[in-house]
Every structure is written in structure tokens, then in C-alpha cells.
Scaffold this active site. Structure first.
Site, mmCIF file in Angstrom:
data_model
loop_
_atom_site.group_PDB
_atom_site.id
_atom_site.type_symbol
_atom_site.label_atom_id
_atom_site.label_comp_id
_atom_site.label_asym_id
_atom_site.label_seq_id
_atom_site.Cartn_x
_atom_site.Cartn_y
_atom_site.Cartn_z
ATOM 1 N N LYS A 33 1.782 -1.217 0.064
ATOM 2 C CA LYS A 33 0.346 -1.530 0.025
ATOM 3 C C LYS A 33 -0.403 -0.318 -0.509
ATOM 4 O O LYS A 33 -0.170 0.804 -0.058
ATOM 5 C CB LYS A 33 -0.164 -1.881 1.434
ATOM 6 C CG LYS A 33 0.382 -3.208 1.967
ATOM 7 C CD LYS A 33 -0.177 -3.488 3.354
ATOM 8 C CE LYS A 33 0.555 -4.614 4.041
ATOM 9 N NZ LYS A 33 0.138 -5.951 3.669
ATOM 10 N N GLU A 89 -3.229 -9.884 13.559
ATOM 11 C CA GLU A 89 -3.154 -11.074 12.705
ATOM 12 C C GLU A 89 -3.866 -12.208 13.419
ATOM 13 O O GLU A 89 -3.759 -12.335 14.640
ATOM 14 C CB GLU A 89 -1.697 -11.466 12.481
ATOM 15 C CG GLU A 89 -0.909 -10.445 11.701
ATOM 16 C CD GLU A 89 0.537 -10.897 11.523
ATOM 17 O OE1 GLU A 89 0.795 -11.648 10.572
ATOM 18 O OE2 GLU A 89 1.371 -10.524 12.353
ATOM 19 N N HIS A 135 6.570 -1.320 10.534
ATOM 20 C CA HIS A 135 5.273 -1.134 9.857
ATOM 21 C C HIS A 135 4.400 -0.089 10.569
ATOM 22 O O HIS A 135 3.858 0.820 9.942
ATOM 23 C CB HIS A 135 4.496 -2.444 9.798
ATOM 24 C CG HIS A 135 5.234 -3.567 9.127
ATOM 25 N ND1 HIS A 135 6.127 -3.376 8.117
ATOM 26 C CD2 HIS A 135 5.191 -4.912 9.328
ATOM 27 C CE1 HIS A 135 6.611 -4.549 7.716
ATOM 28 N NE2 HIS A 135 6.061 -5.495 8.442
HETATM 29 C C1 BG6 Z 1 6.141 -9.149 8.370
HETATM 30 C C2 BG6 Z 1 6.331 -9.773 9.715
HETATM 31 O O1 BG6 Z 1 6.994 -8.038 8.212
HETATM 32 O O2 BG6 Z 1 4.802 -8.724 8.233
HETATM 33 C C3 BG6 Z 1 5.367 -10.928 9.928
HETATM 34 O O3 BG6 Z 1 7.672 -10.257 9.834
HETATM 35 C C4 BG6 Z 1 3.950 -10.488 9.662
HETATM 36 O O4 BG6 Z 1 5.470 -11.457 11.234
HETATM 37 C C5 BG6 Z 1 3.856 -9.780 8.321
HETATM 38 O O5 BG6 Z 1 3.130 -11.638 9.670
HETATM 39 C C6 BG6 Z 1 2.484 -9.159 8.134
HETATM 40 O O6 BG6 Z 1 2.396 -8.697 6.830
HETATM 41 P P1 BG6 Z 1 0.977 -8.516 6.142
HETATM 42 O O7 BG6 Z 1 1.286 -7.905 4.819
HETATM 43 O O8 BG6 Z 1 0.373 -9.880 6.051
HETATM 44 O O9 BG6 Z 1 0.187 -7.631 7.052
#
Ligand code: BG6
Length: 504
Positions: free
Chosen positions: A205, A239, A263
Site C-alpha cells: 500500500k 473493517e 499486517h
Molecule cells: C486480509 C485478511 O489479509 O486482509 C482479510 O485475510 C482482511 O480478512 C484483509 O479483510 C484486509 O485487507 P485490506 O487491504 O482491505 O485492508
């Protein structure tokens, strides 16, 4: 109140984007969602941006009984639906002849023999020069047969030759410290670490890459980025969506393995690391590793006060979820980094599904001012400390909140915000993470990929938390209201330190 940061558009040096060298990309598991939704749209956008060489091809490899035309047709639909750049007949006519499909089982050596033949044909037709990038978009239990199959037919050449062989591995890299070590040993038995590209798409990102630029390309922030000036740091990945159609995967994963181990710890390392000596992959990754190694280990007597887990109301009624599931969909953690820069500065991490809104951000909360000059002691209480907020997504940007005098005849102090938005400053949405990561893997730049030692260090740190959360008698997960900021226990955790979550 918002002040726009002006970014001069004229005179800015053109972006330095090196094209990929010749490359044949093989996607194992090419009939899955990831290929249609992410990989193919990213490759198509790279192609329309002129980042791919003419000597380029994609070979889909999967069990499904598709042929080349069927594969190309489905990929076209995926590009049409998900690509950042518009599907045009002209661009597709460049892309389409570069798609191939090999059907086969991964435990069958004949599949790899056919693949090898297809790749040799492509080398002859398009000049891909024997350079191979293999993408394992498959569940981890398929890694072993695929790596063995590739080796058996001589498709993995050792590094240092005239052509390269590299492998991209999708997360999760294991489900525990033990399985991560096993997986790394398996991969290490076939490939050199320099050929191994472990994807954590957060690192692709733009806004995550910008953490380093913000810190180290500006002289005004770095002197403040330490325990002398920072009170605490918050990292939130919220989320609004729930588990959706992925309940099978999620039930055995949960938020700690899905988001925190990878992450959030990647973002934490970039936020907290020391300046690397150079921008080379191993210098950057070495500094990030130092942060992981400085994380204070969780103990059974500290986890109960430093960790709050939760599950959104209604999770157990989602299709495919057990009615007695104890899988956490929310986690809040207080983390300590025991090093010279950060000793005594808590990092509060939070991630969850079905939360109030989709937002990922890092906020650096500066220390409060000492006794106020302004008015009475009461007024002093209301001078808000400065906060730097790095908005990872959506509304990508950077904010600085500071205090200003409210215009008028009294001396009233009020918070105001300086707000840089990517769309305004750079005129458009930032590129998709997979575009950058695929291009970097083709160019052989591993800076934005996770290294073996860091993956093991992050598992080593989180394992005691997993053990505690999954231990006997821990089935009493707090349930939180869908659309909220998580369970009240998470608020109480930070309030005990006389702090508040920033709920943007
Ligand atoms: C993924 C997870 O790695 O990242 C998901 O397995 C999650 O559960 C996603 O929804 C979130 O990614 P982003 O880029 O939408 O923040």
C-alpha cells in the site's frame, strides 16, 4: 477546520519506475478469486502503464478443466470488473496472447512436465529468457507438492545464473510459530531466501510505504519520534464488513493470525524502526526485525491486562460458522517496545471486523504540554496534545492536529487540523498494493516482502498470546455490537492508562 497542504505539481521529477525484465509468471491456483480480483487486474494495469516488457506471459495452472480461451475469457471479466484502469480492446489485444493455461493436479509430475514445456514454448515465442516467477495462490498444504514438482522438472534454478527463478508465497505463513518454522524449512529446502517473496499486501500500500518517507525524508518529524516527545501510539485496522464468504478460513484463523501477526506488526515495525543505513531490502528489513525483537514478550500474568479479544454479535449465525465458535473477530493489545527509542511508550493495536467504519491508521499522540500559559487551570485541561495521523486507508493522507487561538476577544485555545489528502495532492487514488508487489518481485526487489527471520520473530512474539487466548476456560469472549468500536473491555483497557482510543 482544515488547512490544505499545497503540493506543487509542476516541476515534480517524473516517477522512477523501472520496467520489469522479461518474465513468465506462473500462477498456481489461477482459477481462484485472488487471481481474478487482484492479480490479473493488477497485471493489466501494469501493462497499460507500460511497466511490463513485451517479453512477458502469465501461465495459469490449476485443477479445473479450463482451456486457454476459457482462462483468458474469465480473466477478461475479472479485469473488467476489478481493474483500476479501464478495459479497452486495444490494451486487451496486447495482454490476451500472453495468457496460457496448464491444467493438472499438483501432486502429479506430469503437470510440471507440461508446465515446463509451455514455459519453453513461451521463451521461444516471446523471449522471456528463462526468467520464471511462480505465484503460490493456493492453501499452504499445497506448497509442498508444488515446490517438489517444480524442483523435480528442473524449473527452479539456483540464484546467480543468467535467468532467475523466484517464488511468491501468499499469507498465512503458518498458523503458529511451529508451523511457520516448518513452512520456512520446507521453502528453504528448495529455494534460497533471495528467491523467496512472502507477500503481505499491506506493505504494497502506498500509504504504508509512505511511513518511511514521512519519517526519514523530512527533517522536522524524526527528532520528535521518540519517548522524549511521544506519549503513545495507536494503530487501528477496522473493517466494517464481517467474515463474508470466508468463514471456513476464518474459523480456524481469527483476528490475531489474520491481521495482527502480519499486517499490524509490519505497520508497527515501520512506525517504530530506526533509520536504516540504506534503502536496500536487507537494511530496511534488518531494522524492522530489530523492532520485533525488542517487543516485550507477553507473559501469562500480563496478557490478561494487555489483551482484549471480542466477537461481533451475530458471528455465530454466519453461514459456515459454528454456533459455539470462540473465534475472535476483534483484538486490542497494549504492546511495549523495550529499546532506547520507545521504552515506556505504549503502542495500542486494534483490529476487528464489523466495526463502526472501515479505517486503517497510525496515530502518534504527542505528550501533553506542561502547565498551560492560557487562562485558568481549567482551560489548561482542554489543550489537546498534538496528534500526527497517518491515514493508511481509505481517504489516504496525513493529518496533524494542533492548537490555535479561536478568533475573538478572549484567549480561547481550540484544536485545528492540517490535512493532506492523497487524492488532492497527487490527483488520483494510489495504486493497488498488488501492482507494486508484483512489479517488485519481477524486478527482484524484496524490500516490501517479509523475510524469514521476521516472520518467525512475529510468530514467536504472538504465540504466548494465542496460547493464552486459546487455552482452557477462555470461551467467555466479550461480544460487541456490530457497527461499534469493539467491546467495552477494550475501552476500559486504554482508559486505565488515562487515555482514549481515537475513533475517527
Ligand atoms: C486480509 C485478511 O489479509 O486482509 C482479510 O485475510 C482482511 O480478512 C484483509 O479483510 C484486509 O485487507 P485490506 O487491504 O482491505 O485492508
Amino acid at each position: 477546520m482544515a488547512t490544505r497542504v499545497e503540493v506543487p505539481l509542476e516541476g515534480r521529477p517524473p516517477a522512477r519506475t523501472a520496467k520489469s525484465p522479461p518474465c513468465a509468471l506462473v500462477v498456481f491456483g489461477a482459477t481462484g478469486d485472488l487471481t481474478r480480483r487482484k492479480l490479473m487486474p493488477a497485471l493489466y494495469t501494469l501493462a497499460t502503464g507500460g511497466h511490463l516488457p513485451d517479453a512477458f506471459a502469465v501461465v495459469g495452472c490449476a485443477r479445473r478443466d479450463w482451456d486457454r480461451a476459457g482462462f483468458a475469457g474469465r480473466m477478461r471479466e475479472g479485469v473488467d470488473e476489478f481493474s483500476r484502469s479501464k478495459l479497452t480492446d486495444e490494451a486487451w489485444s496486447w495482454f490476451e496472447p500472453r495468457l496460457e493455461y496448464v491444467r493438472g493436479e499438483f501432486h502429479d509430475e506430469a503437470t510440471f512436465a507440461r508446465l515446463r514445456q509451455t514455459l519453453e514454448d513461451i521463451d521461444g515465442r516471446l523471449g522471456t529468457a528463462g526468467n520464471r516467477l511462480f505465484y503460490l495462490a493456493v492453501p499452504p498444504d499445497e506448497f509442498e507438492p508444488i515446490l517438489r514438482g517444480l524442483r523435480a522438472v528442473g524449473l527452479v534454478a539456483p540464484p546467480g545464473g543468467s535467468a532467475y527463478s523466484r517464488v511468491i508465497i501468499e499469507k498465512p505463513f503458518g498458523t503458529s510459530l511451529e508451523t511457520a518454522r516448518e513452512l520456512n524449512a520446507l521453502v528453504g529446502g528448495v529455494l534460497d531466501e533471495s528467491q523467496t517473496f512472502r507477500i503481505d499486501h499491506y506493505l504494497g500500500k502506498e500509504t504504508v510505504q509512505n511511513i518511511m518517507v514521512f519519517r526519514f525524508a523530512n527533517s522536522i518529524f524524526e527528532p520528535l519520534w521518540n519517548r522524549r516527545h511521544v506519549d503513545h501510539v495507536q494503530i487501528t485496522a477496522a473493517e466494517s464488513v464481517g467474515v463474508g464468504t470466508r468463514s471456513r478460513f476464518y474459523e480456524s484463523t481469527g483476528v490475531l493470525r489474520d491481521i495482527v501477526q502480519n499486517h499490524l506488526l509490519e505497520v508497527l515495525s515501520l512506525t517504530a524502526m530506526e533509520p536504516p543505513n540504506t534503502g536496500h531490502a536487507d537494511d530496511v528489513r534488518g531494522e524492522k526485525l530489530q523492532v520485533l525483537r525488542a517487543l516485550r514478550p507477553p507473559w501469562s500474568d500480563t496478557v490478561p491486562s494487555d489483551v482484549v479479544m471480542g466477537q461481533y454479535g451475530g458471528y455465530r449465525a454466519e453461514p459456515g460458522v459454528s454456533p459455539t465458535s470462540t473465534t475472535p473477530t476483534f483484538a486490542a493489545l497494549r504492546v511495549h517496545i523495550d529499546n532506547w527509542r520507545w521504552q515506556g511508550v505504549p503502542f495500542y493495536l486494534r483490529a476487528g471486523k464489523r466495526m463502526a467504519k472501515r479505517v486503517t491508521e497510525v496515530s502518534i499522540h504527542m505528550q501533553p504540554i506542561p502547565l498551560s500559559l492560557f487562562g485558568s487551570g481549567d482551560l489548561c485541561e482542554h489543550v489537546e496534545p498534538n496528534v500526527f495521523t497517518l491515514r493508511i486507508q481509505p481517504e489516504e493522507g496525513i493529518q496533524l492536529s494542533f492548537s490555535a487561538k479561536l478568533p475573538g476577544h478572549d484567549f480561547t485555545v481550540t484544536p485545528v487540523v492540517m490535512d493532506m489528502k492523497y487524492t488532492e495532492a497527487f490527483g488520483g487514488e494510489p495504486p493497488e498494493a498488488y501492482e507494486r508487489l508484483l512489479l517488485d518481485a519481477m524486478r527482484g526487489d524484496a524490500t516490501l516482502f517479509s523475510r524469514r527471520d521476521a516472520v518467525e520473530a512475529s510468530w514467536a512474539w504472538i504465540q504466548p498470546i494465542l496460547d493464552w487466548c486459546e487455552g482452557p476456560g477462555r470461551s467467555d469472549l466479550p461480544v460487541y455490537e456490530p457497527g461499534s468500536w469493539g467491546p467495552a473491555e477494550a475501552d476500559r483497557m486504554i482508559q486505565r492508562d488515562r487515555r482514549q482510543w481515537r475513533n475517527p
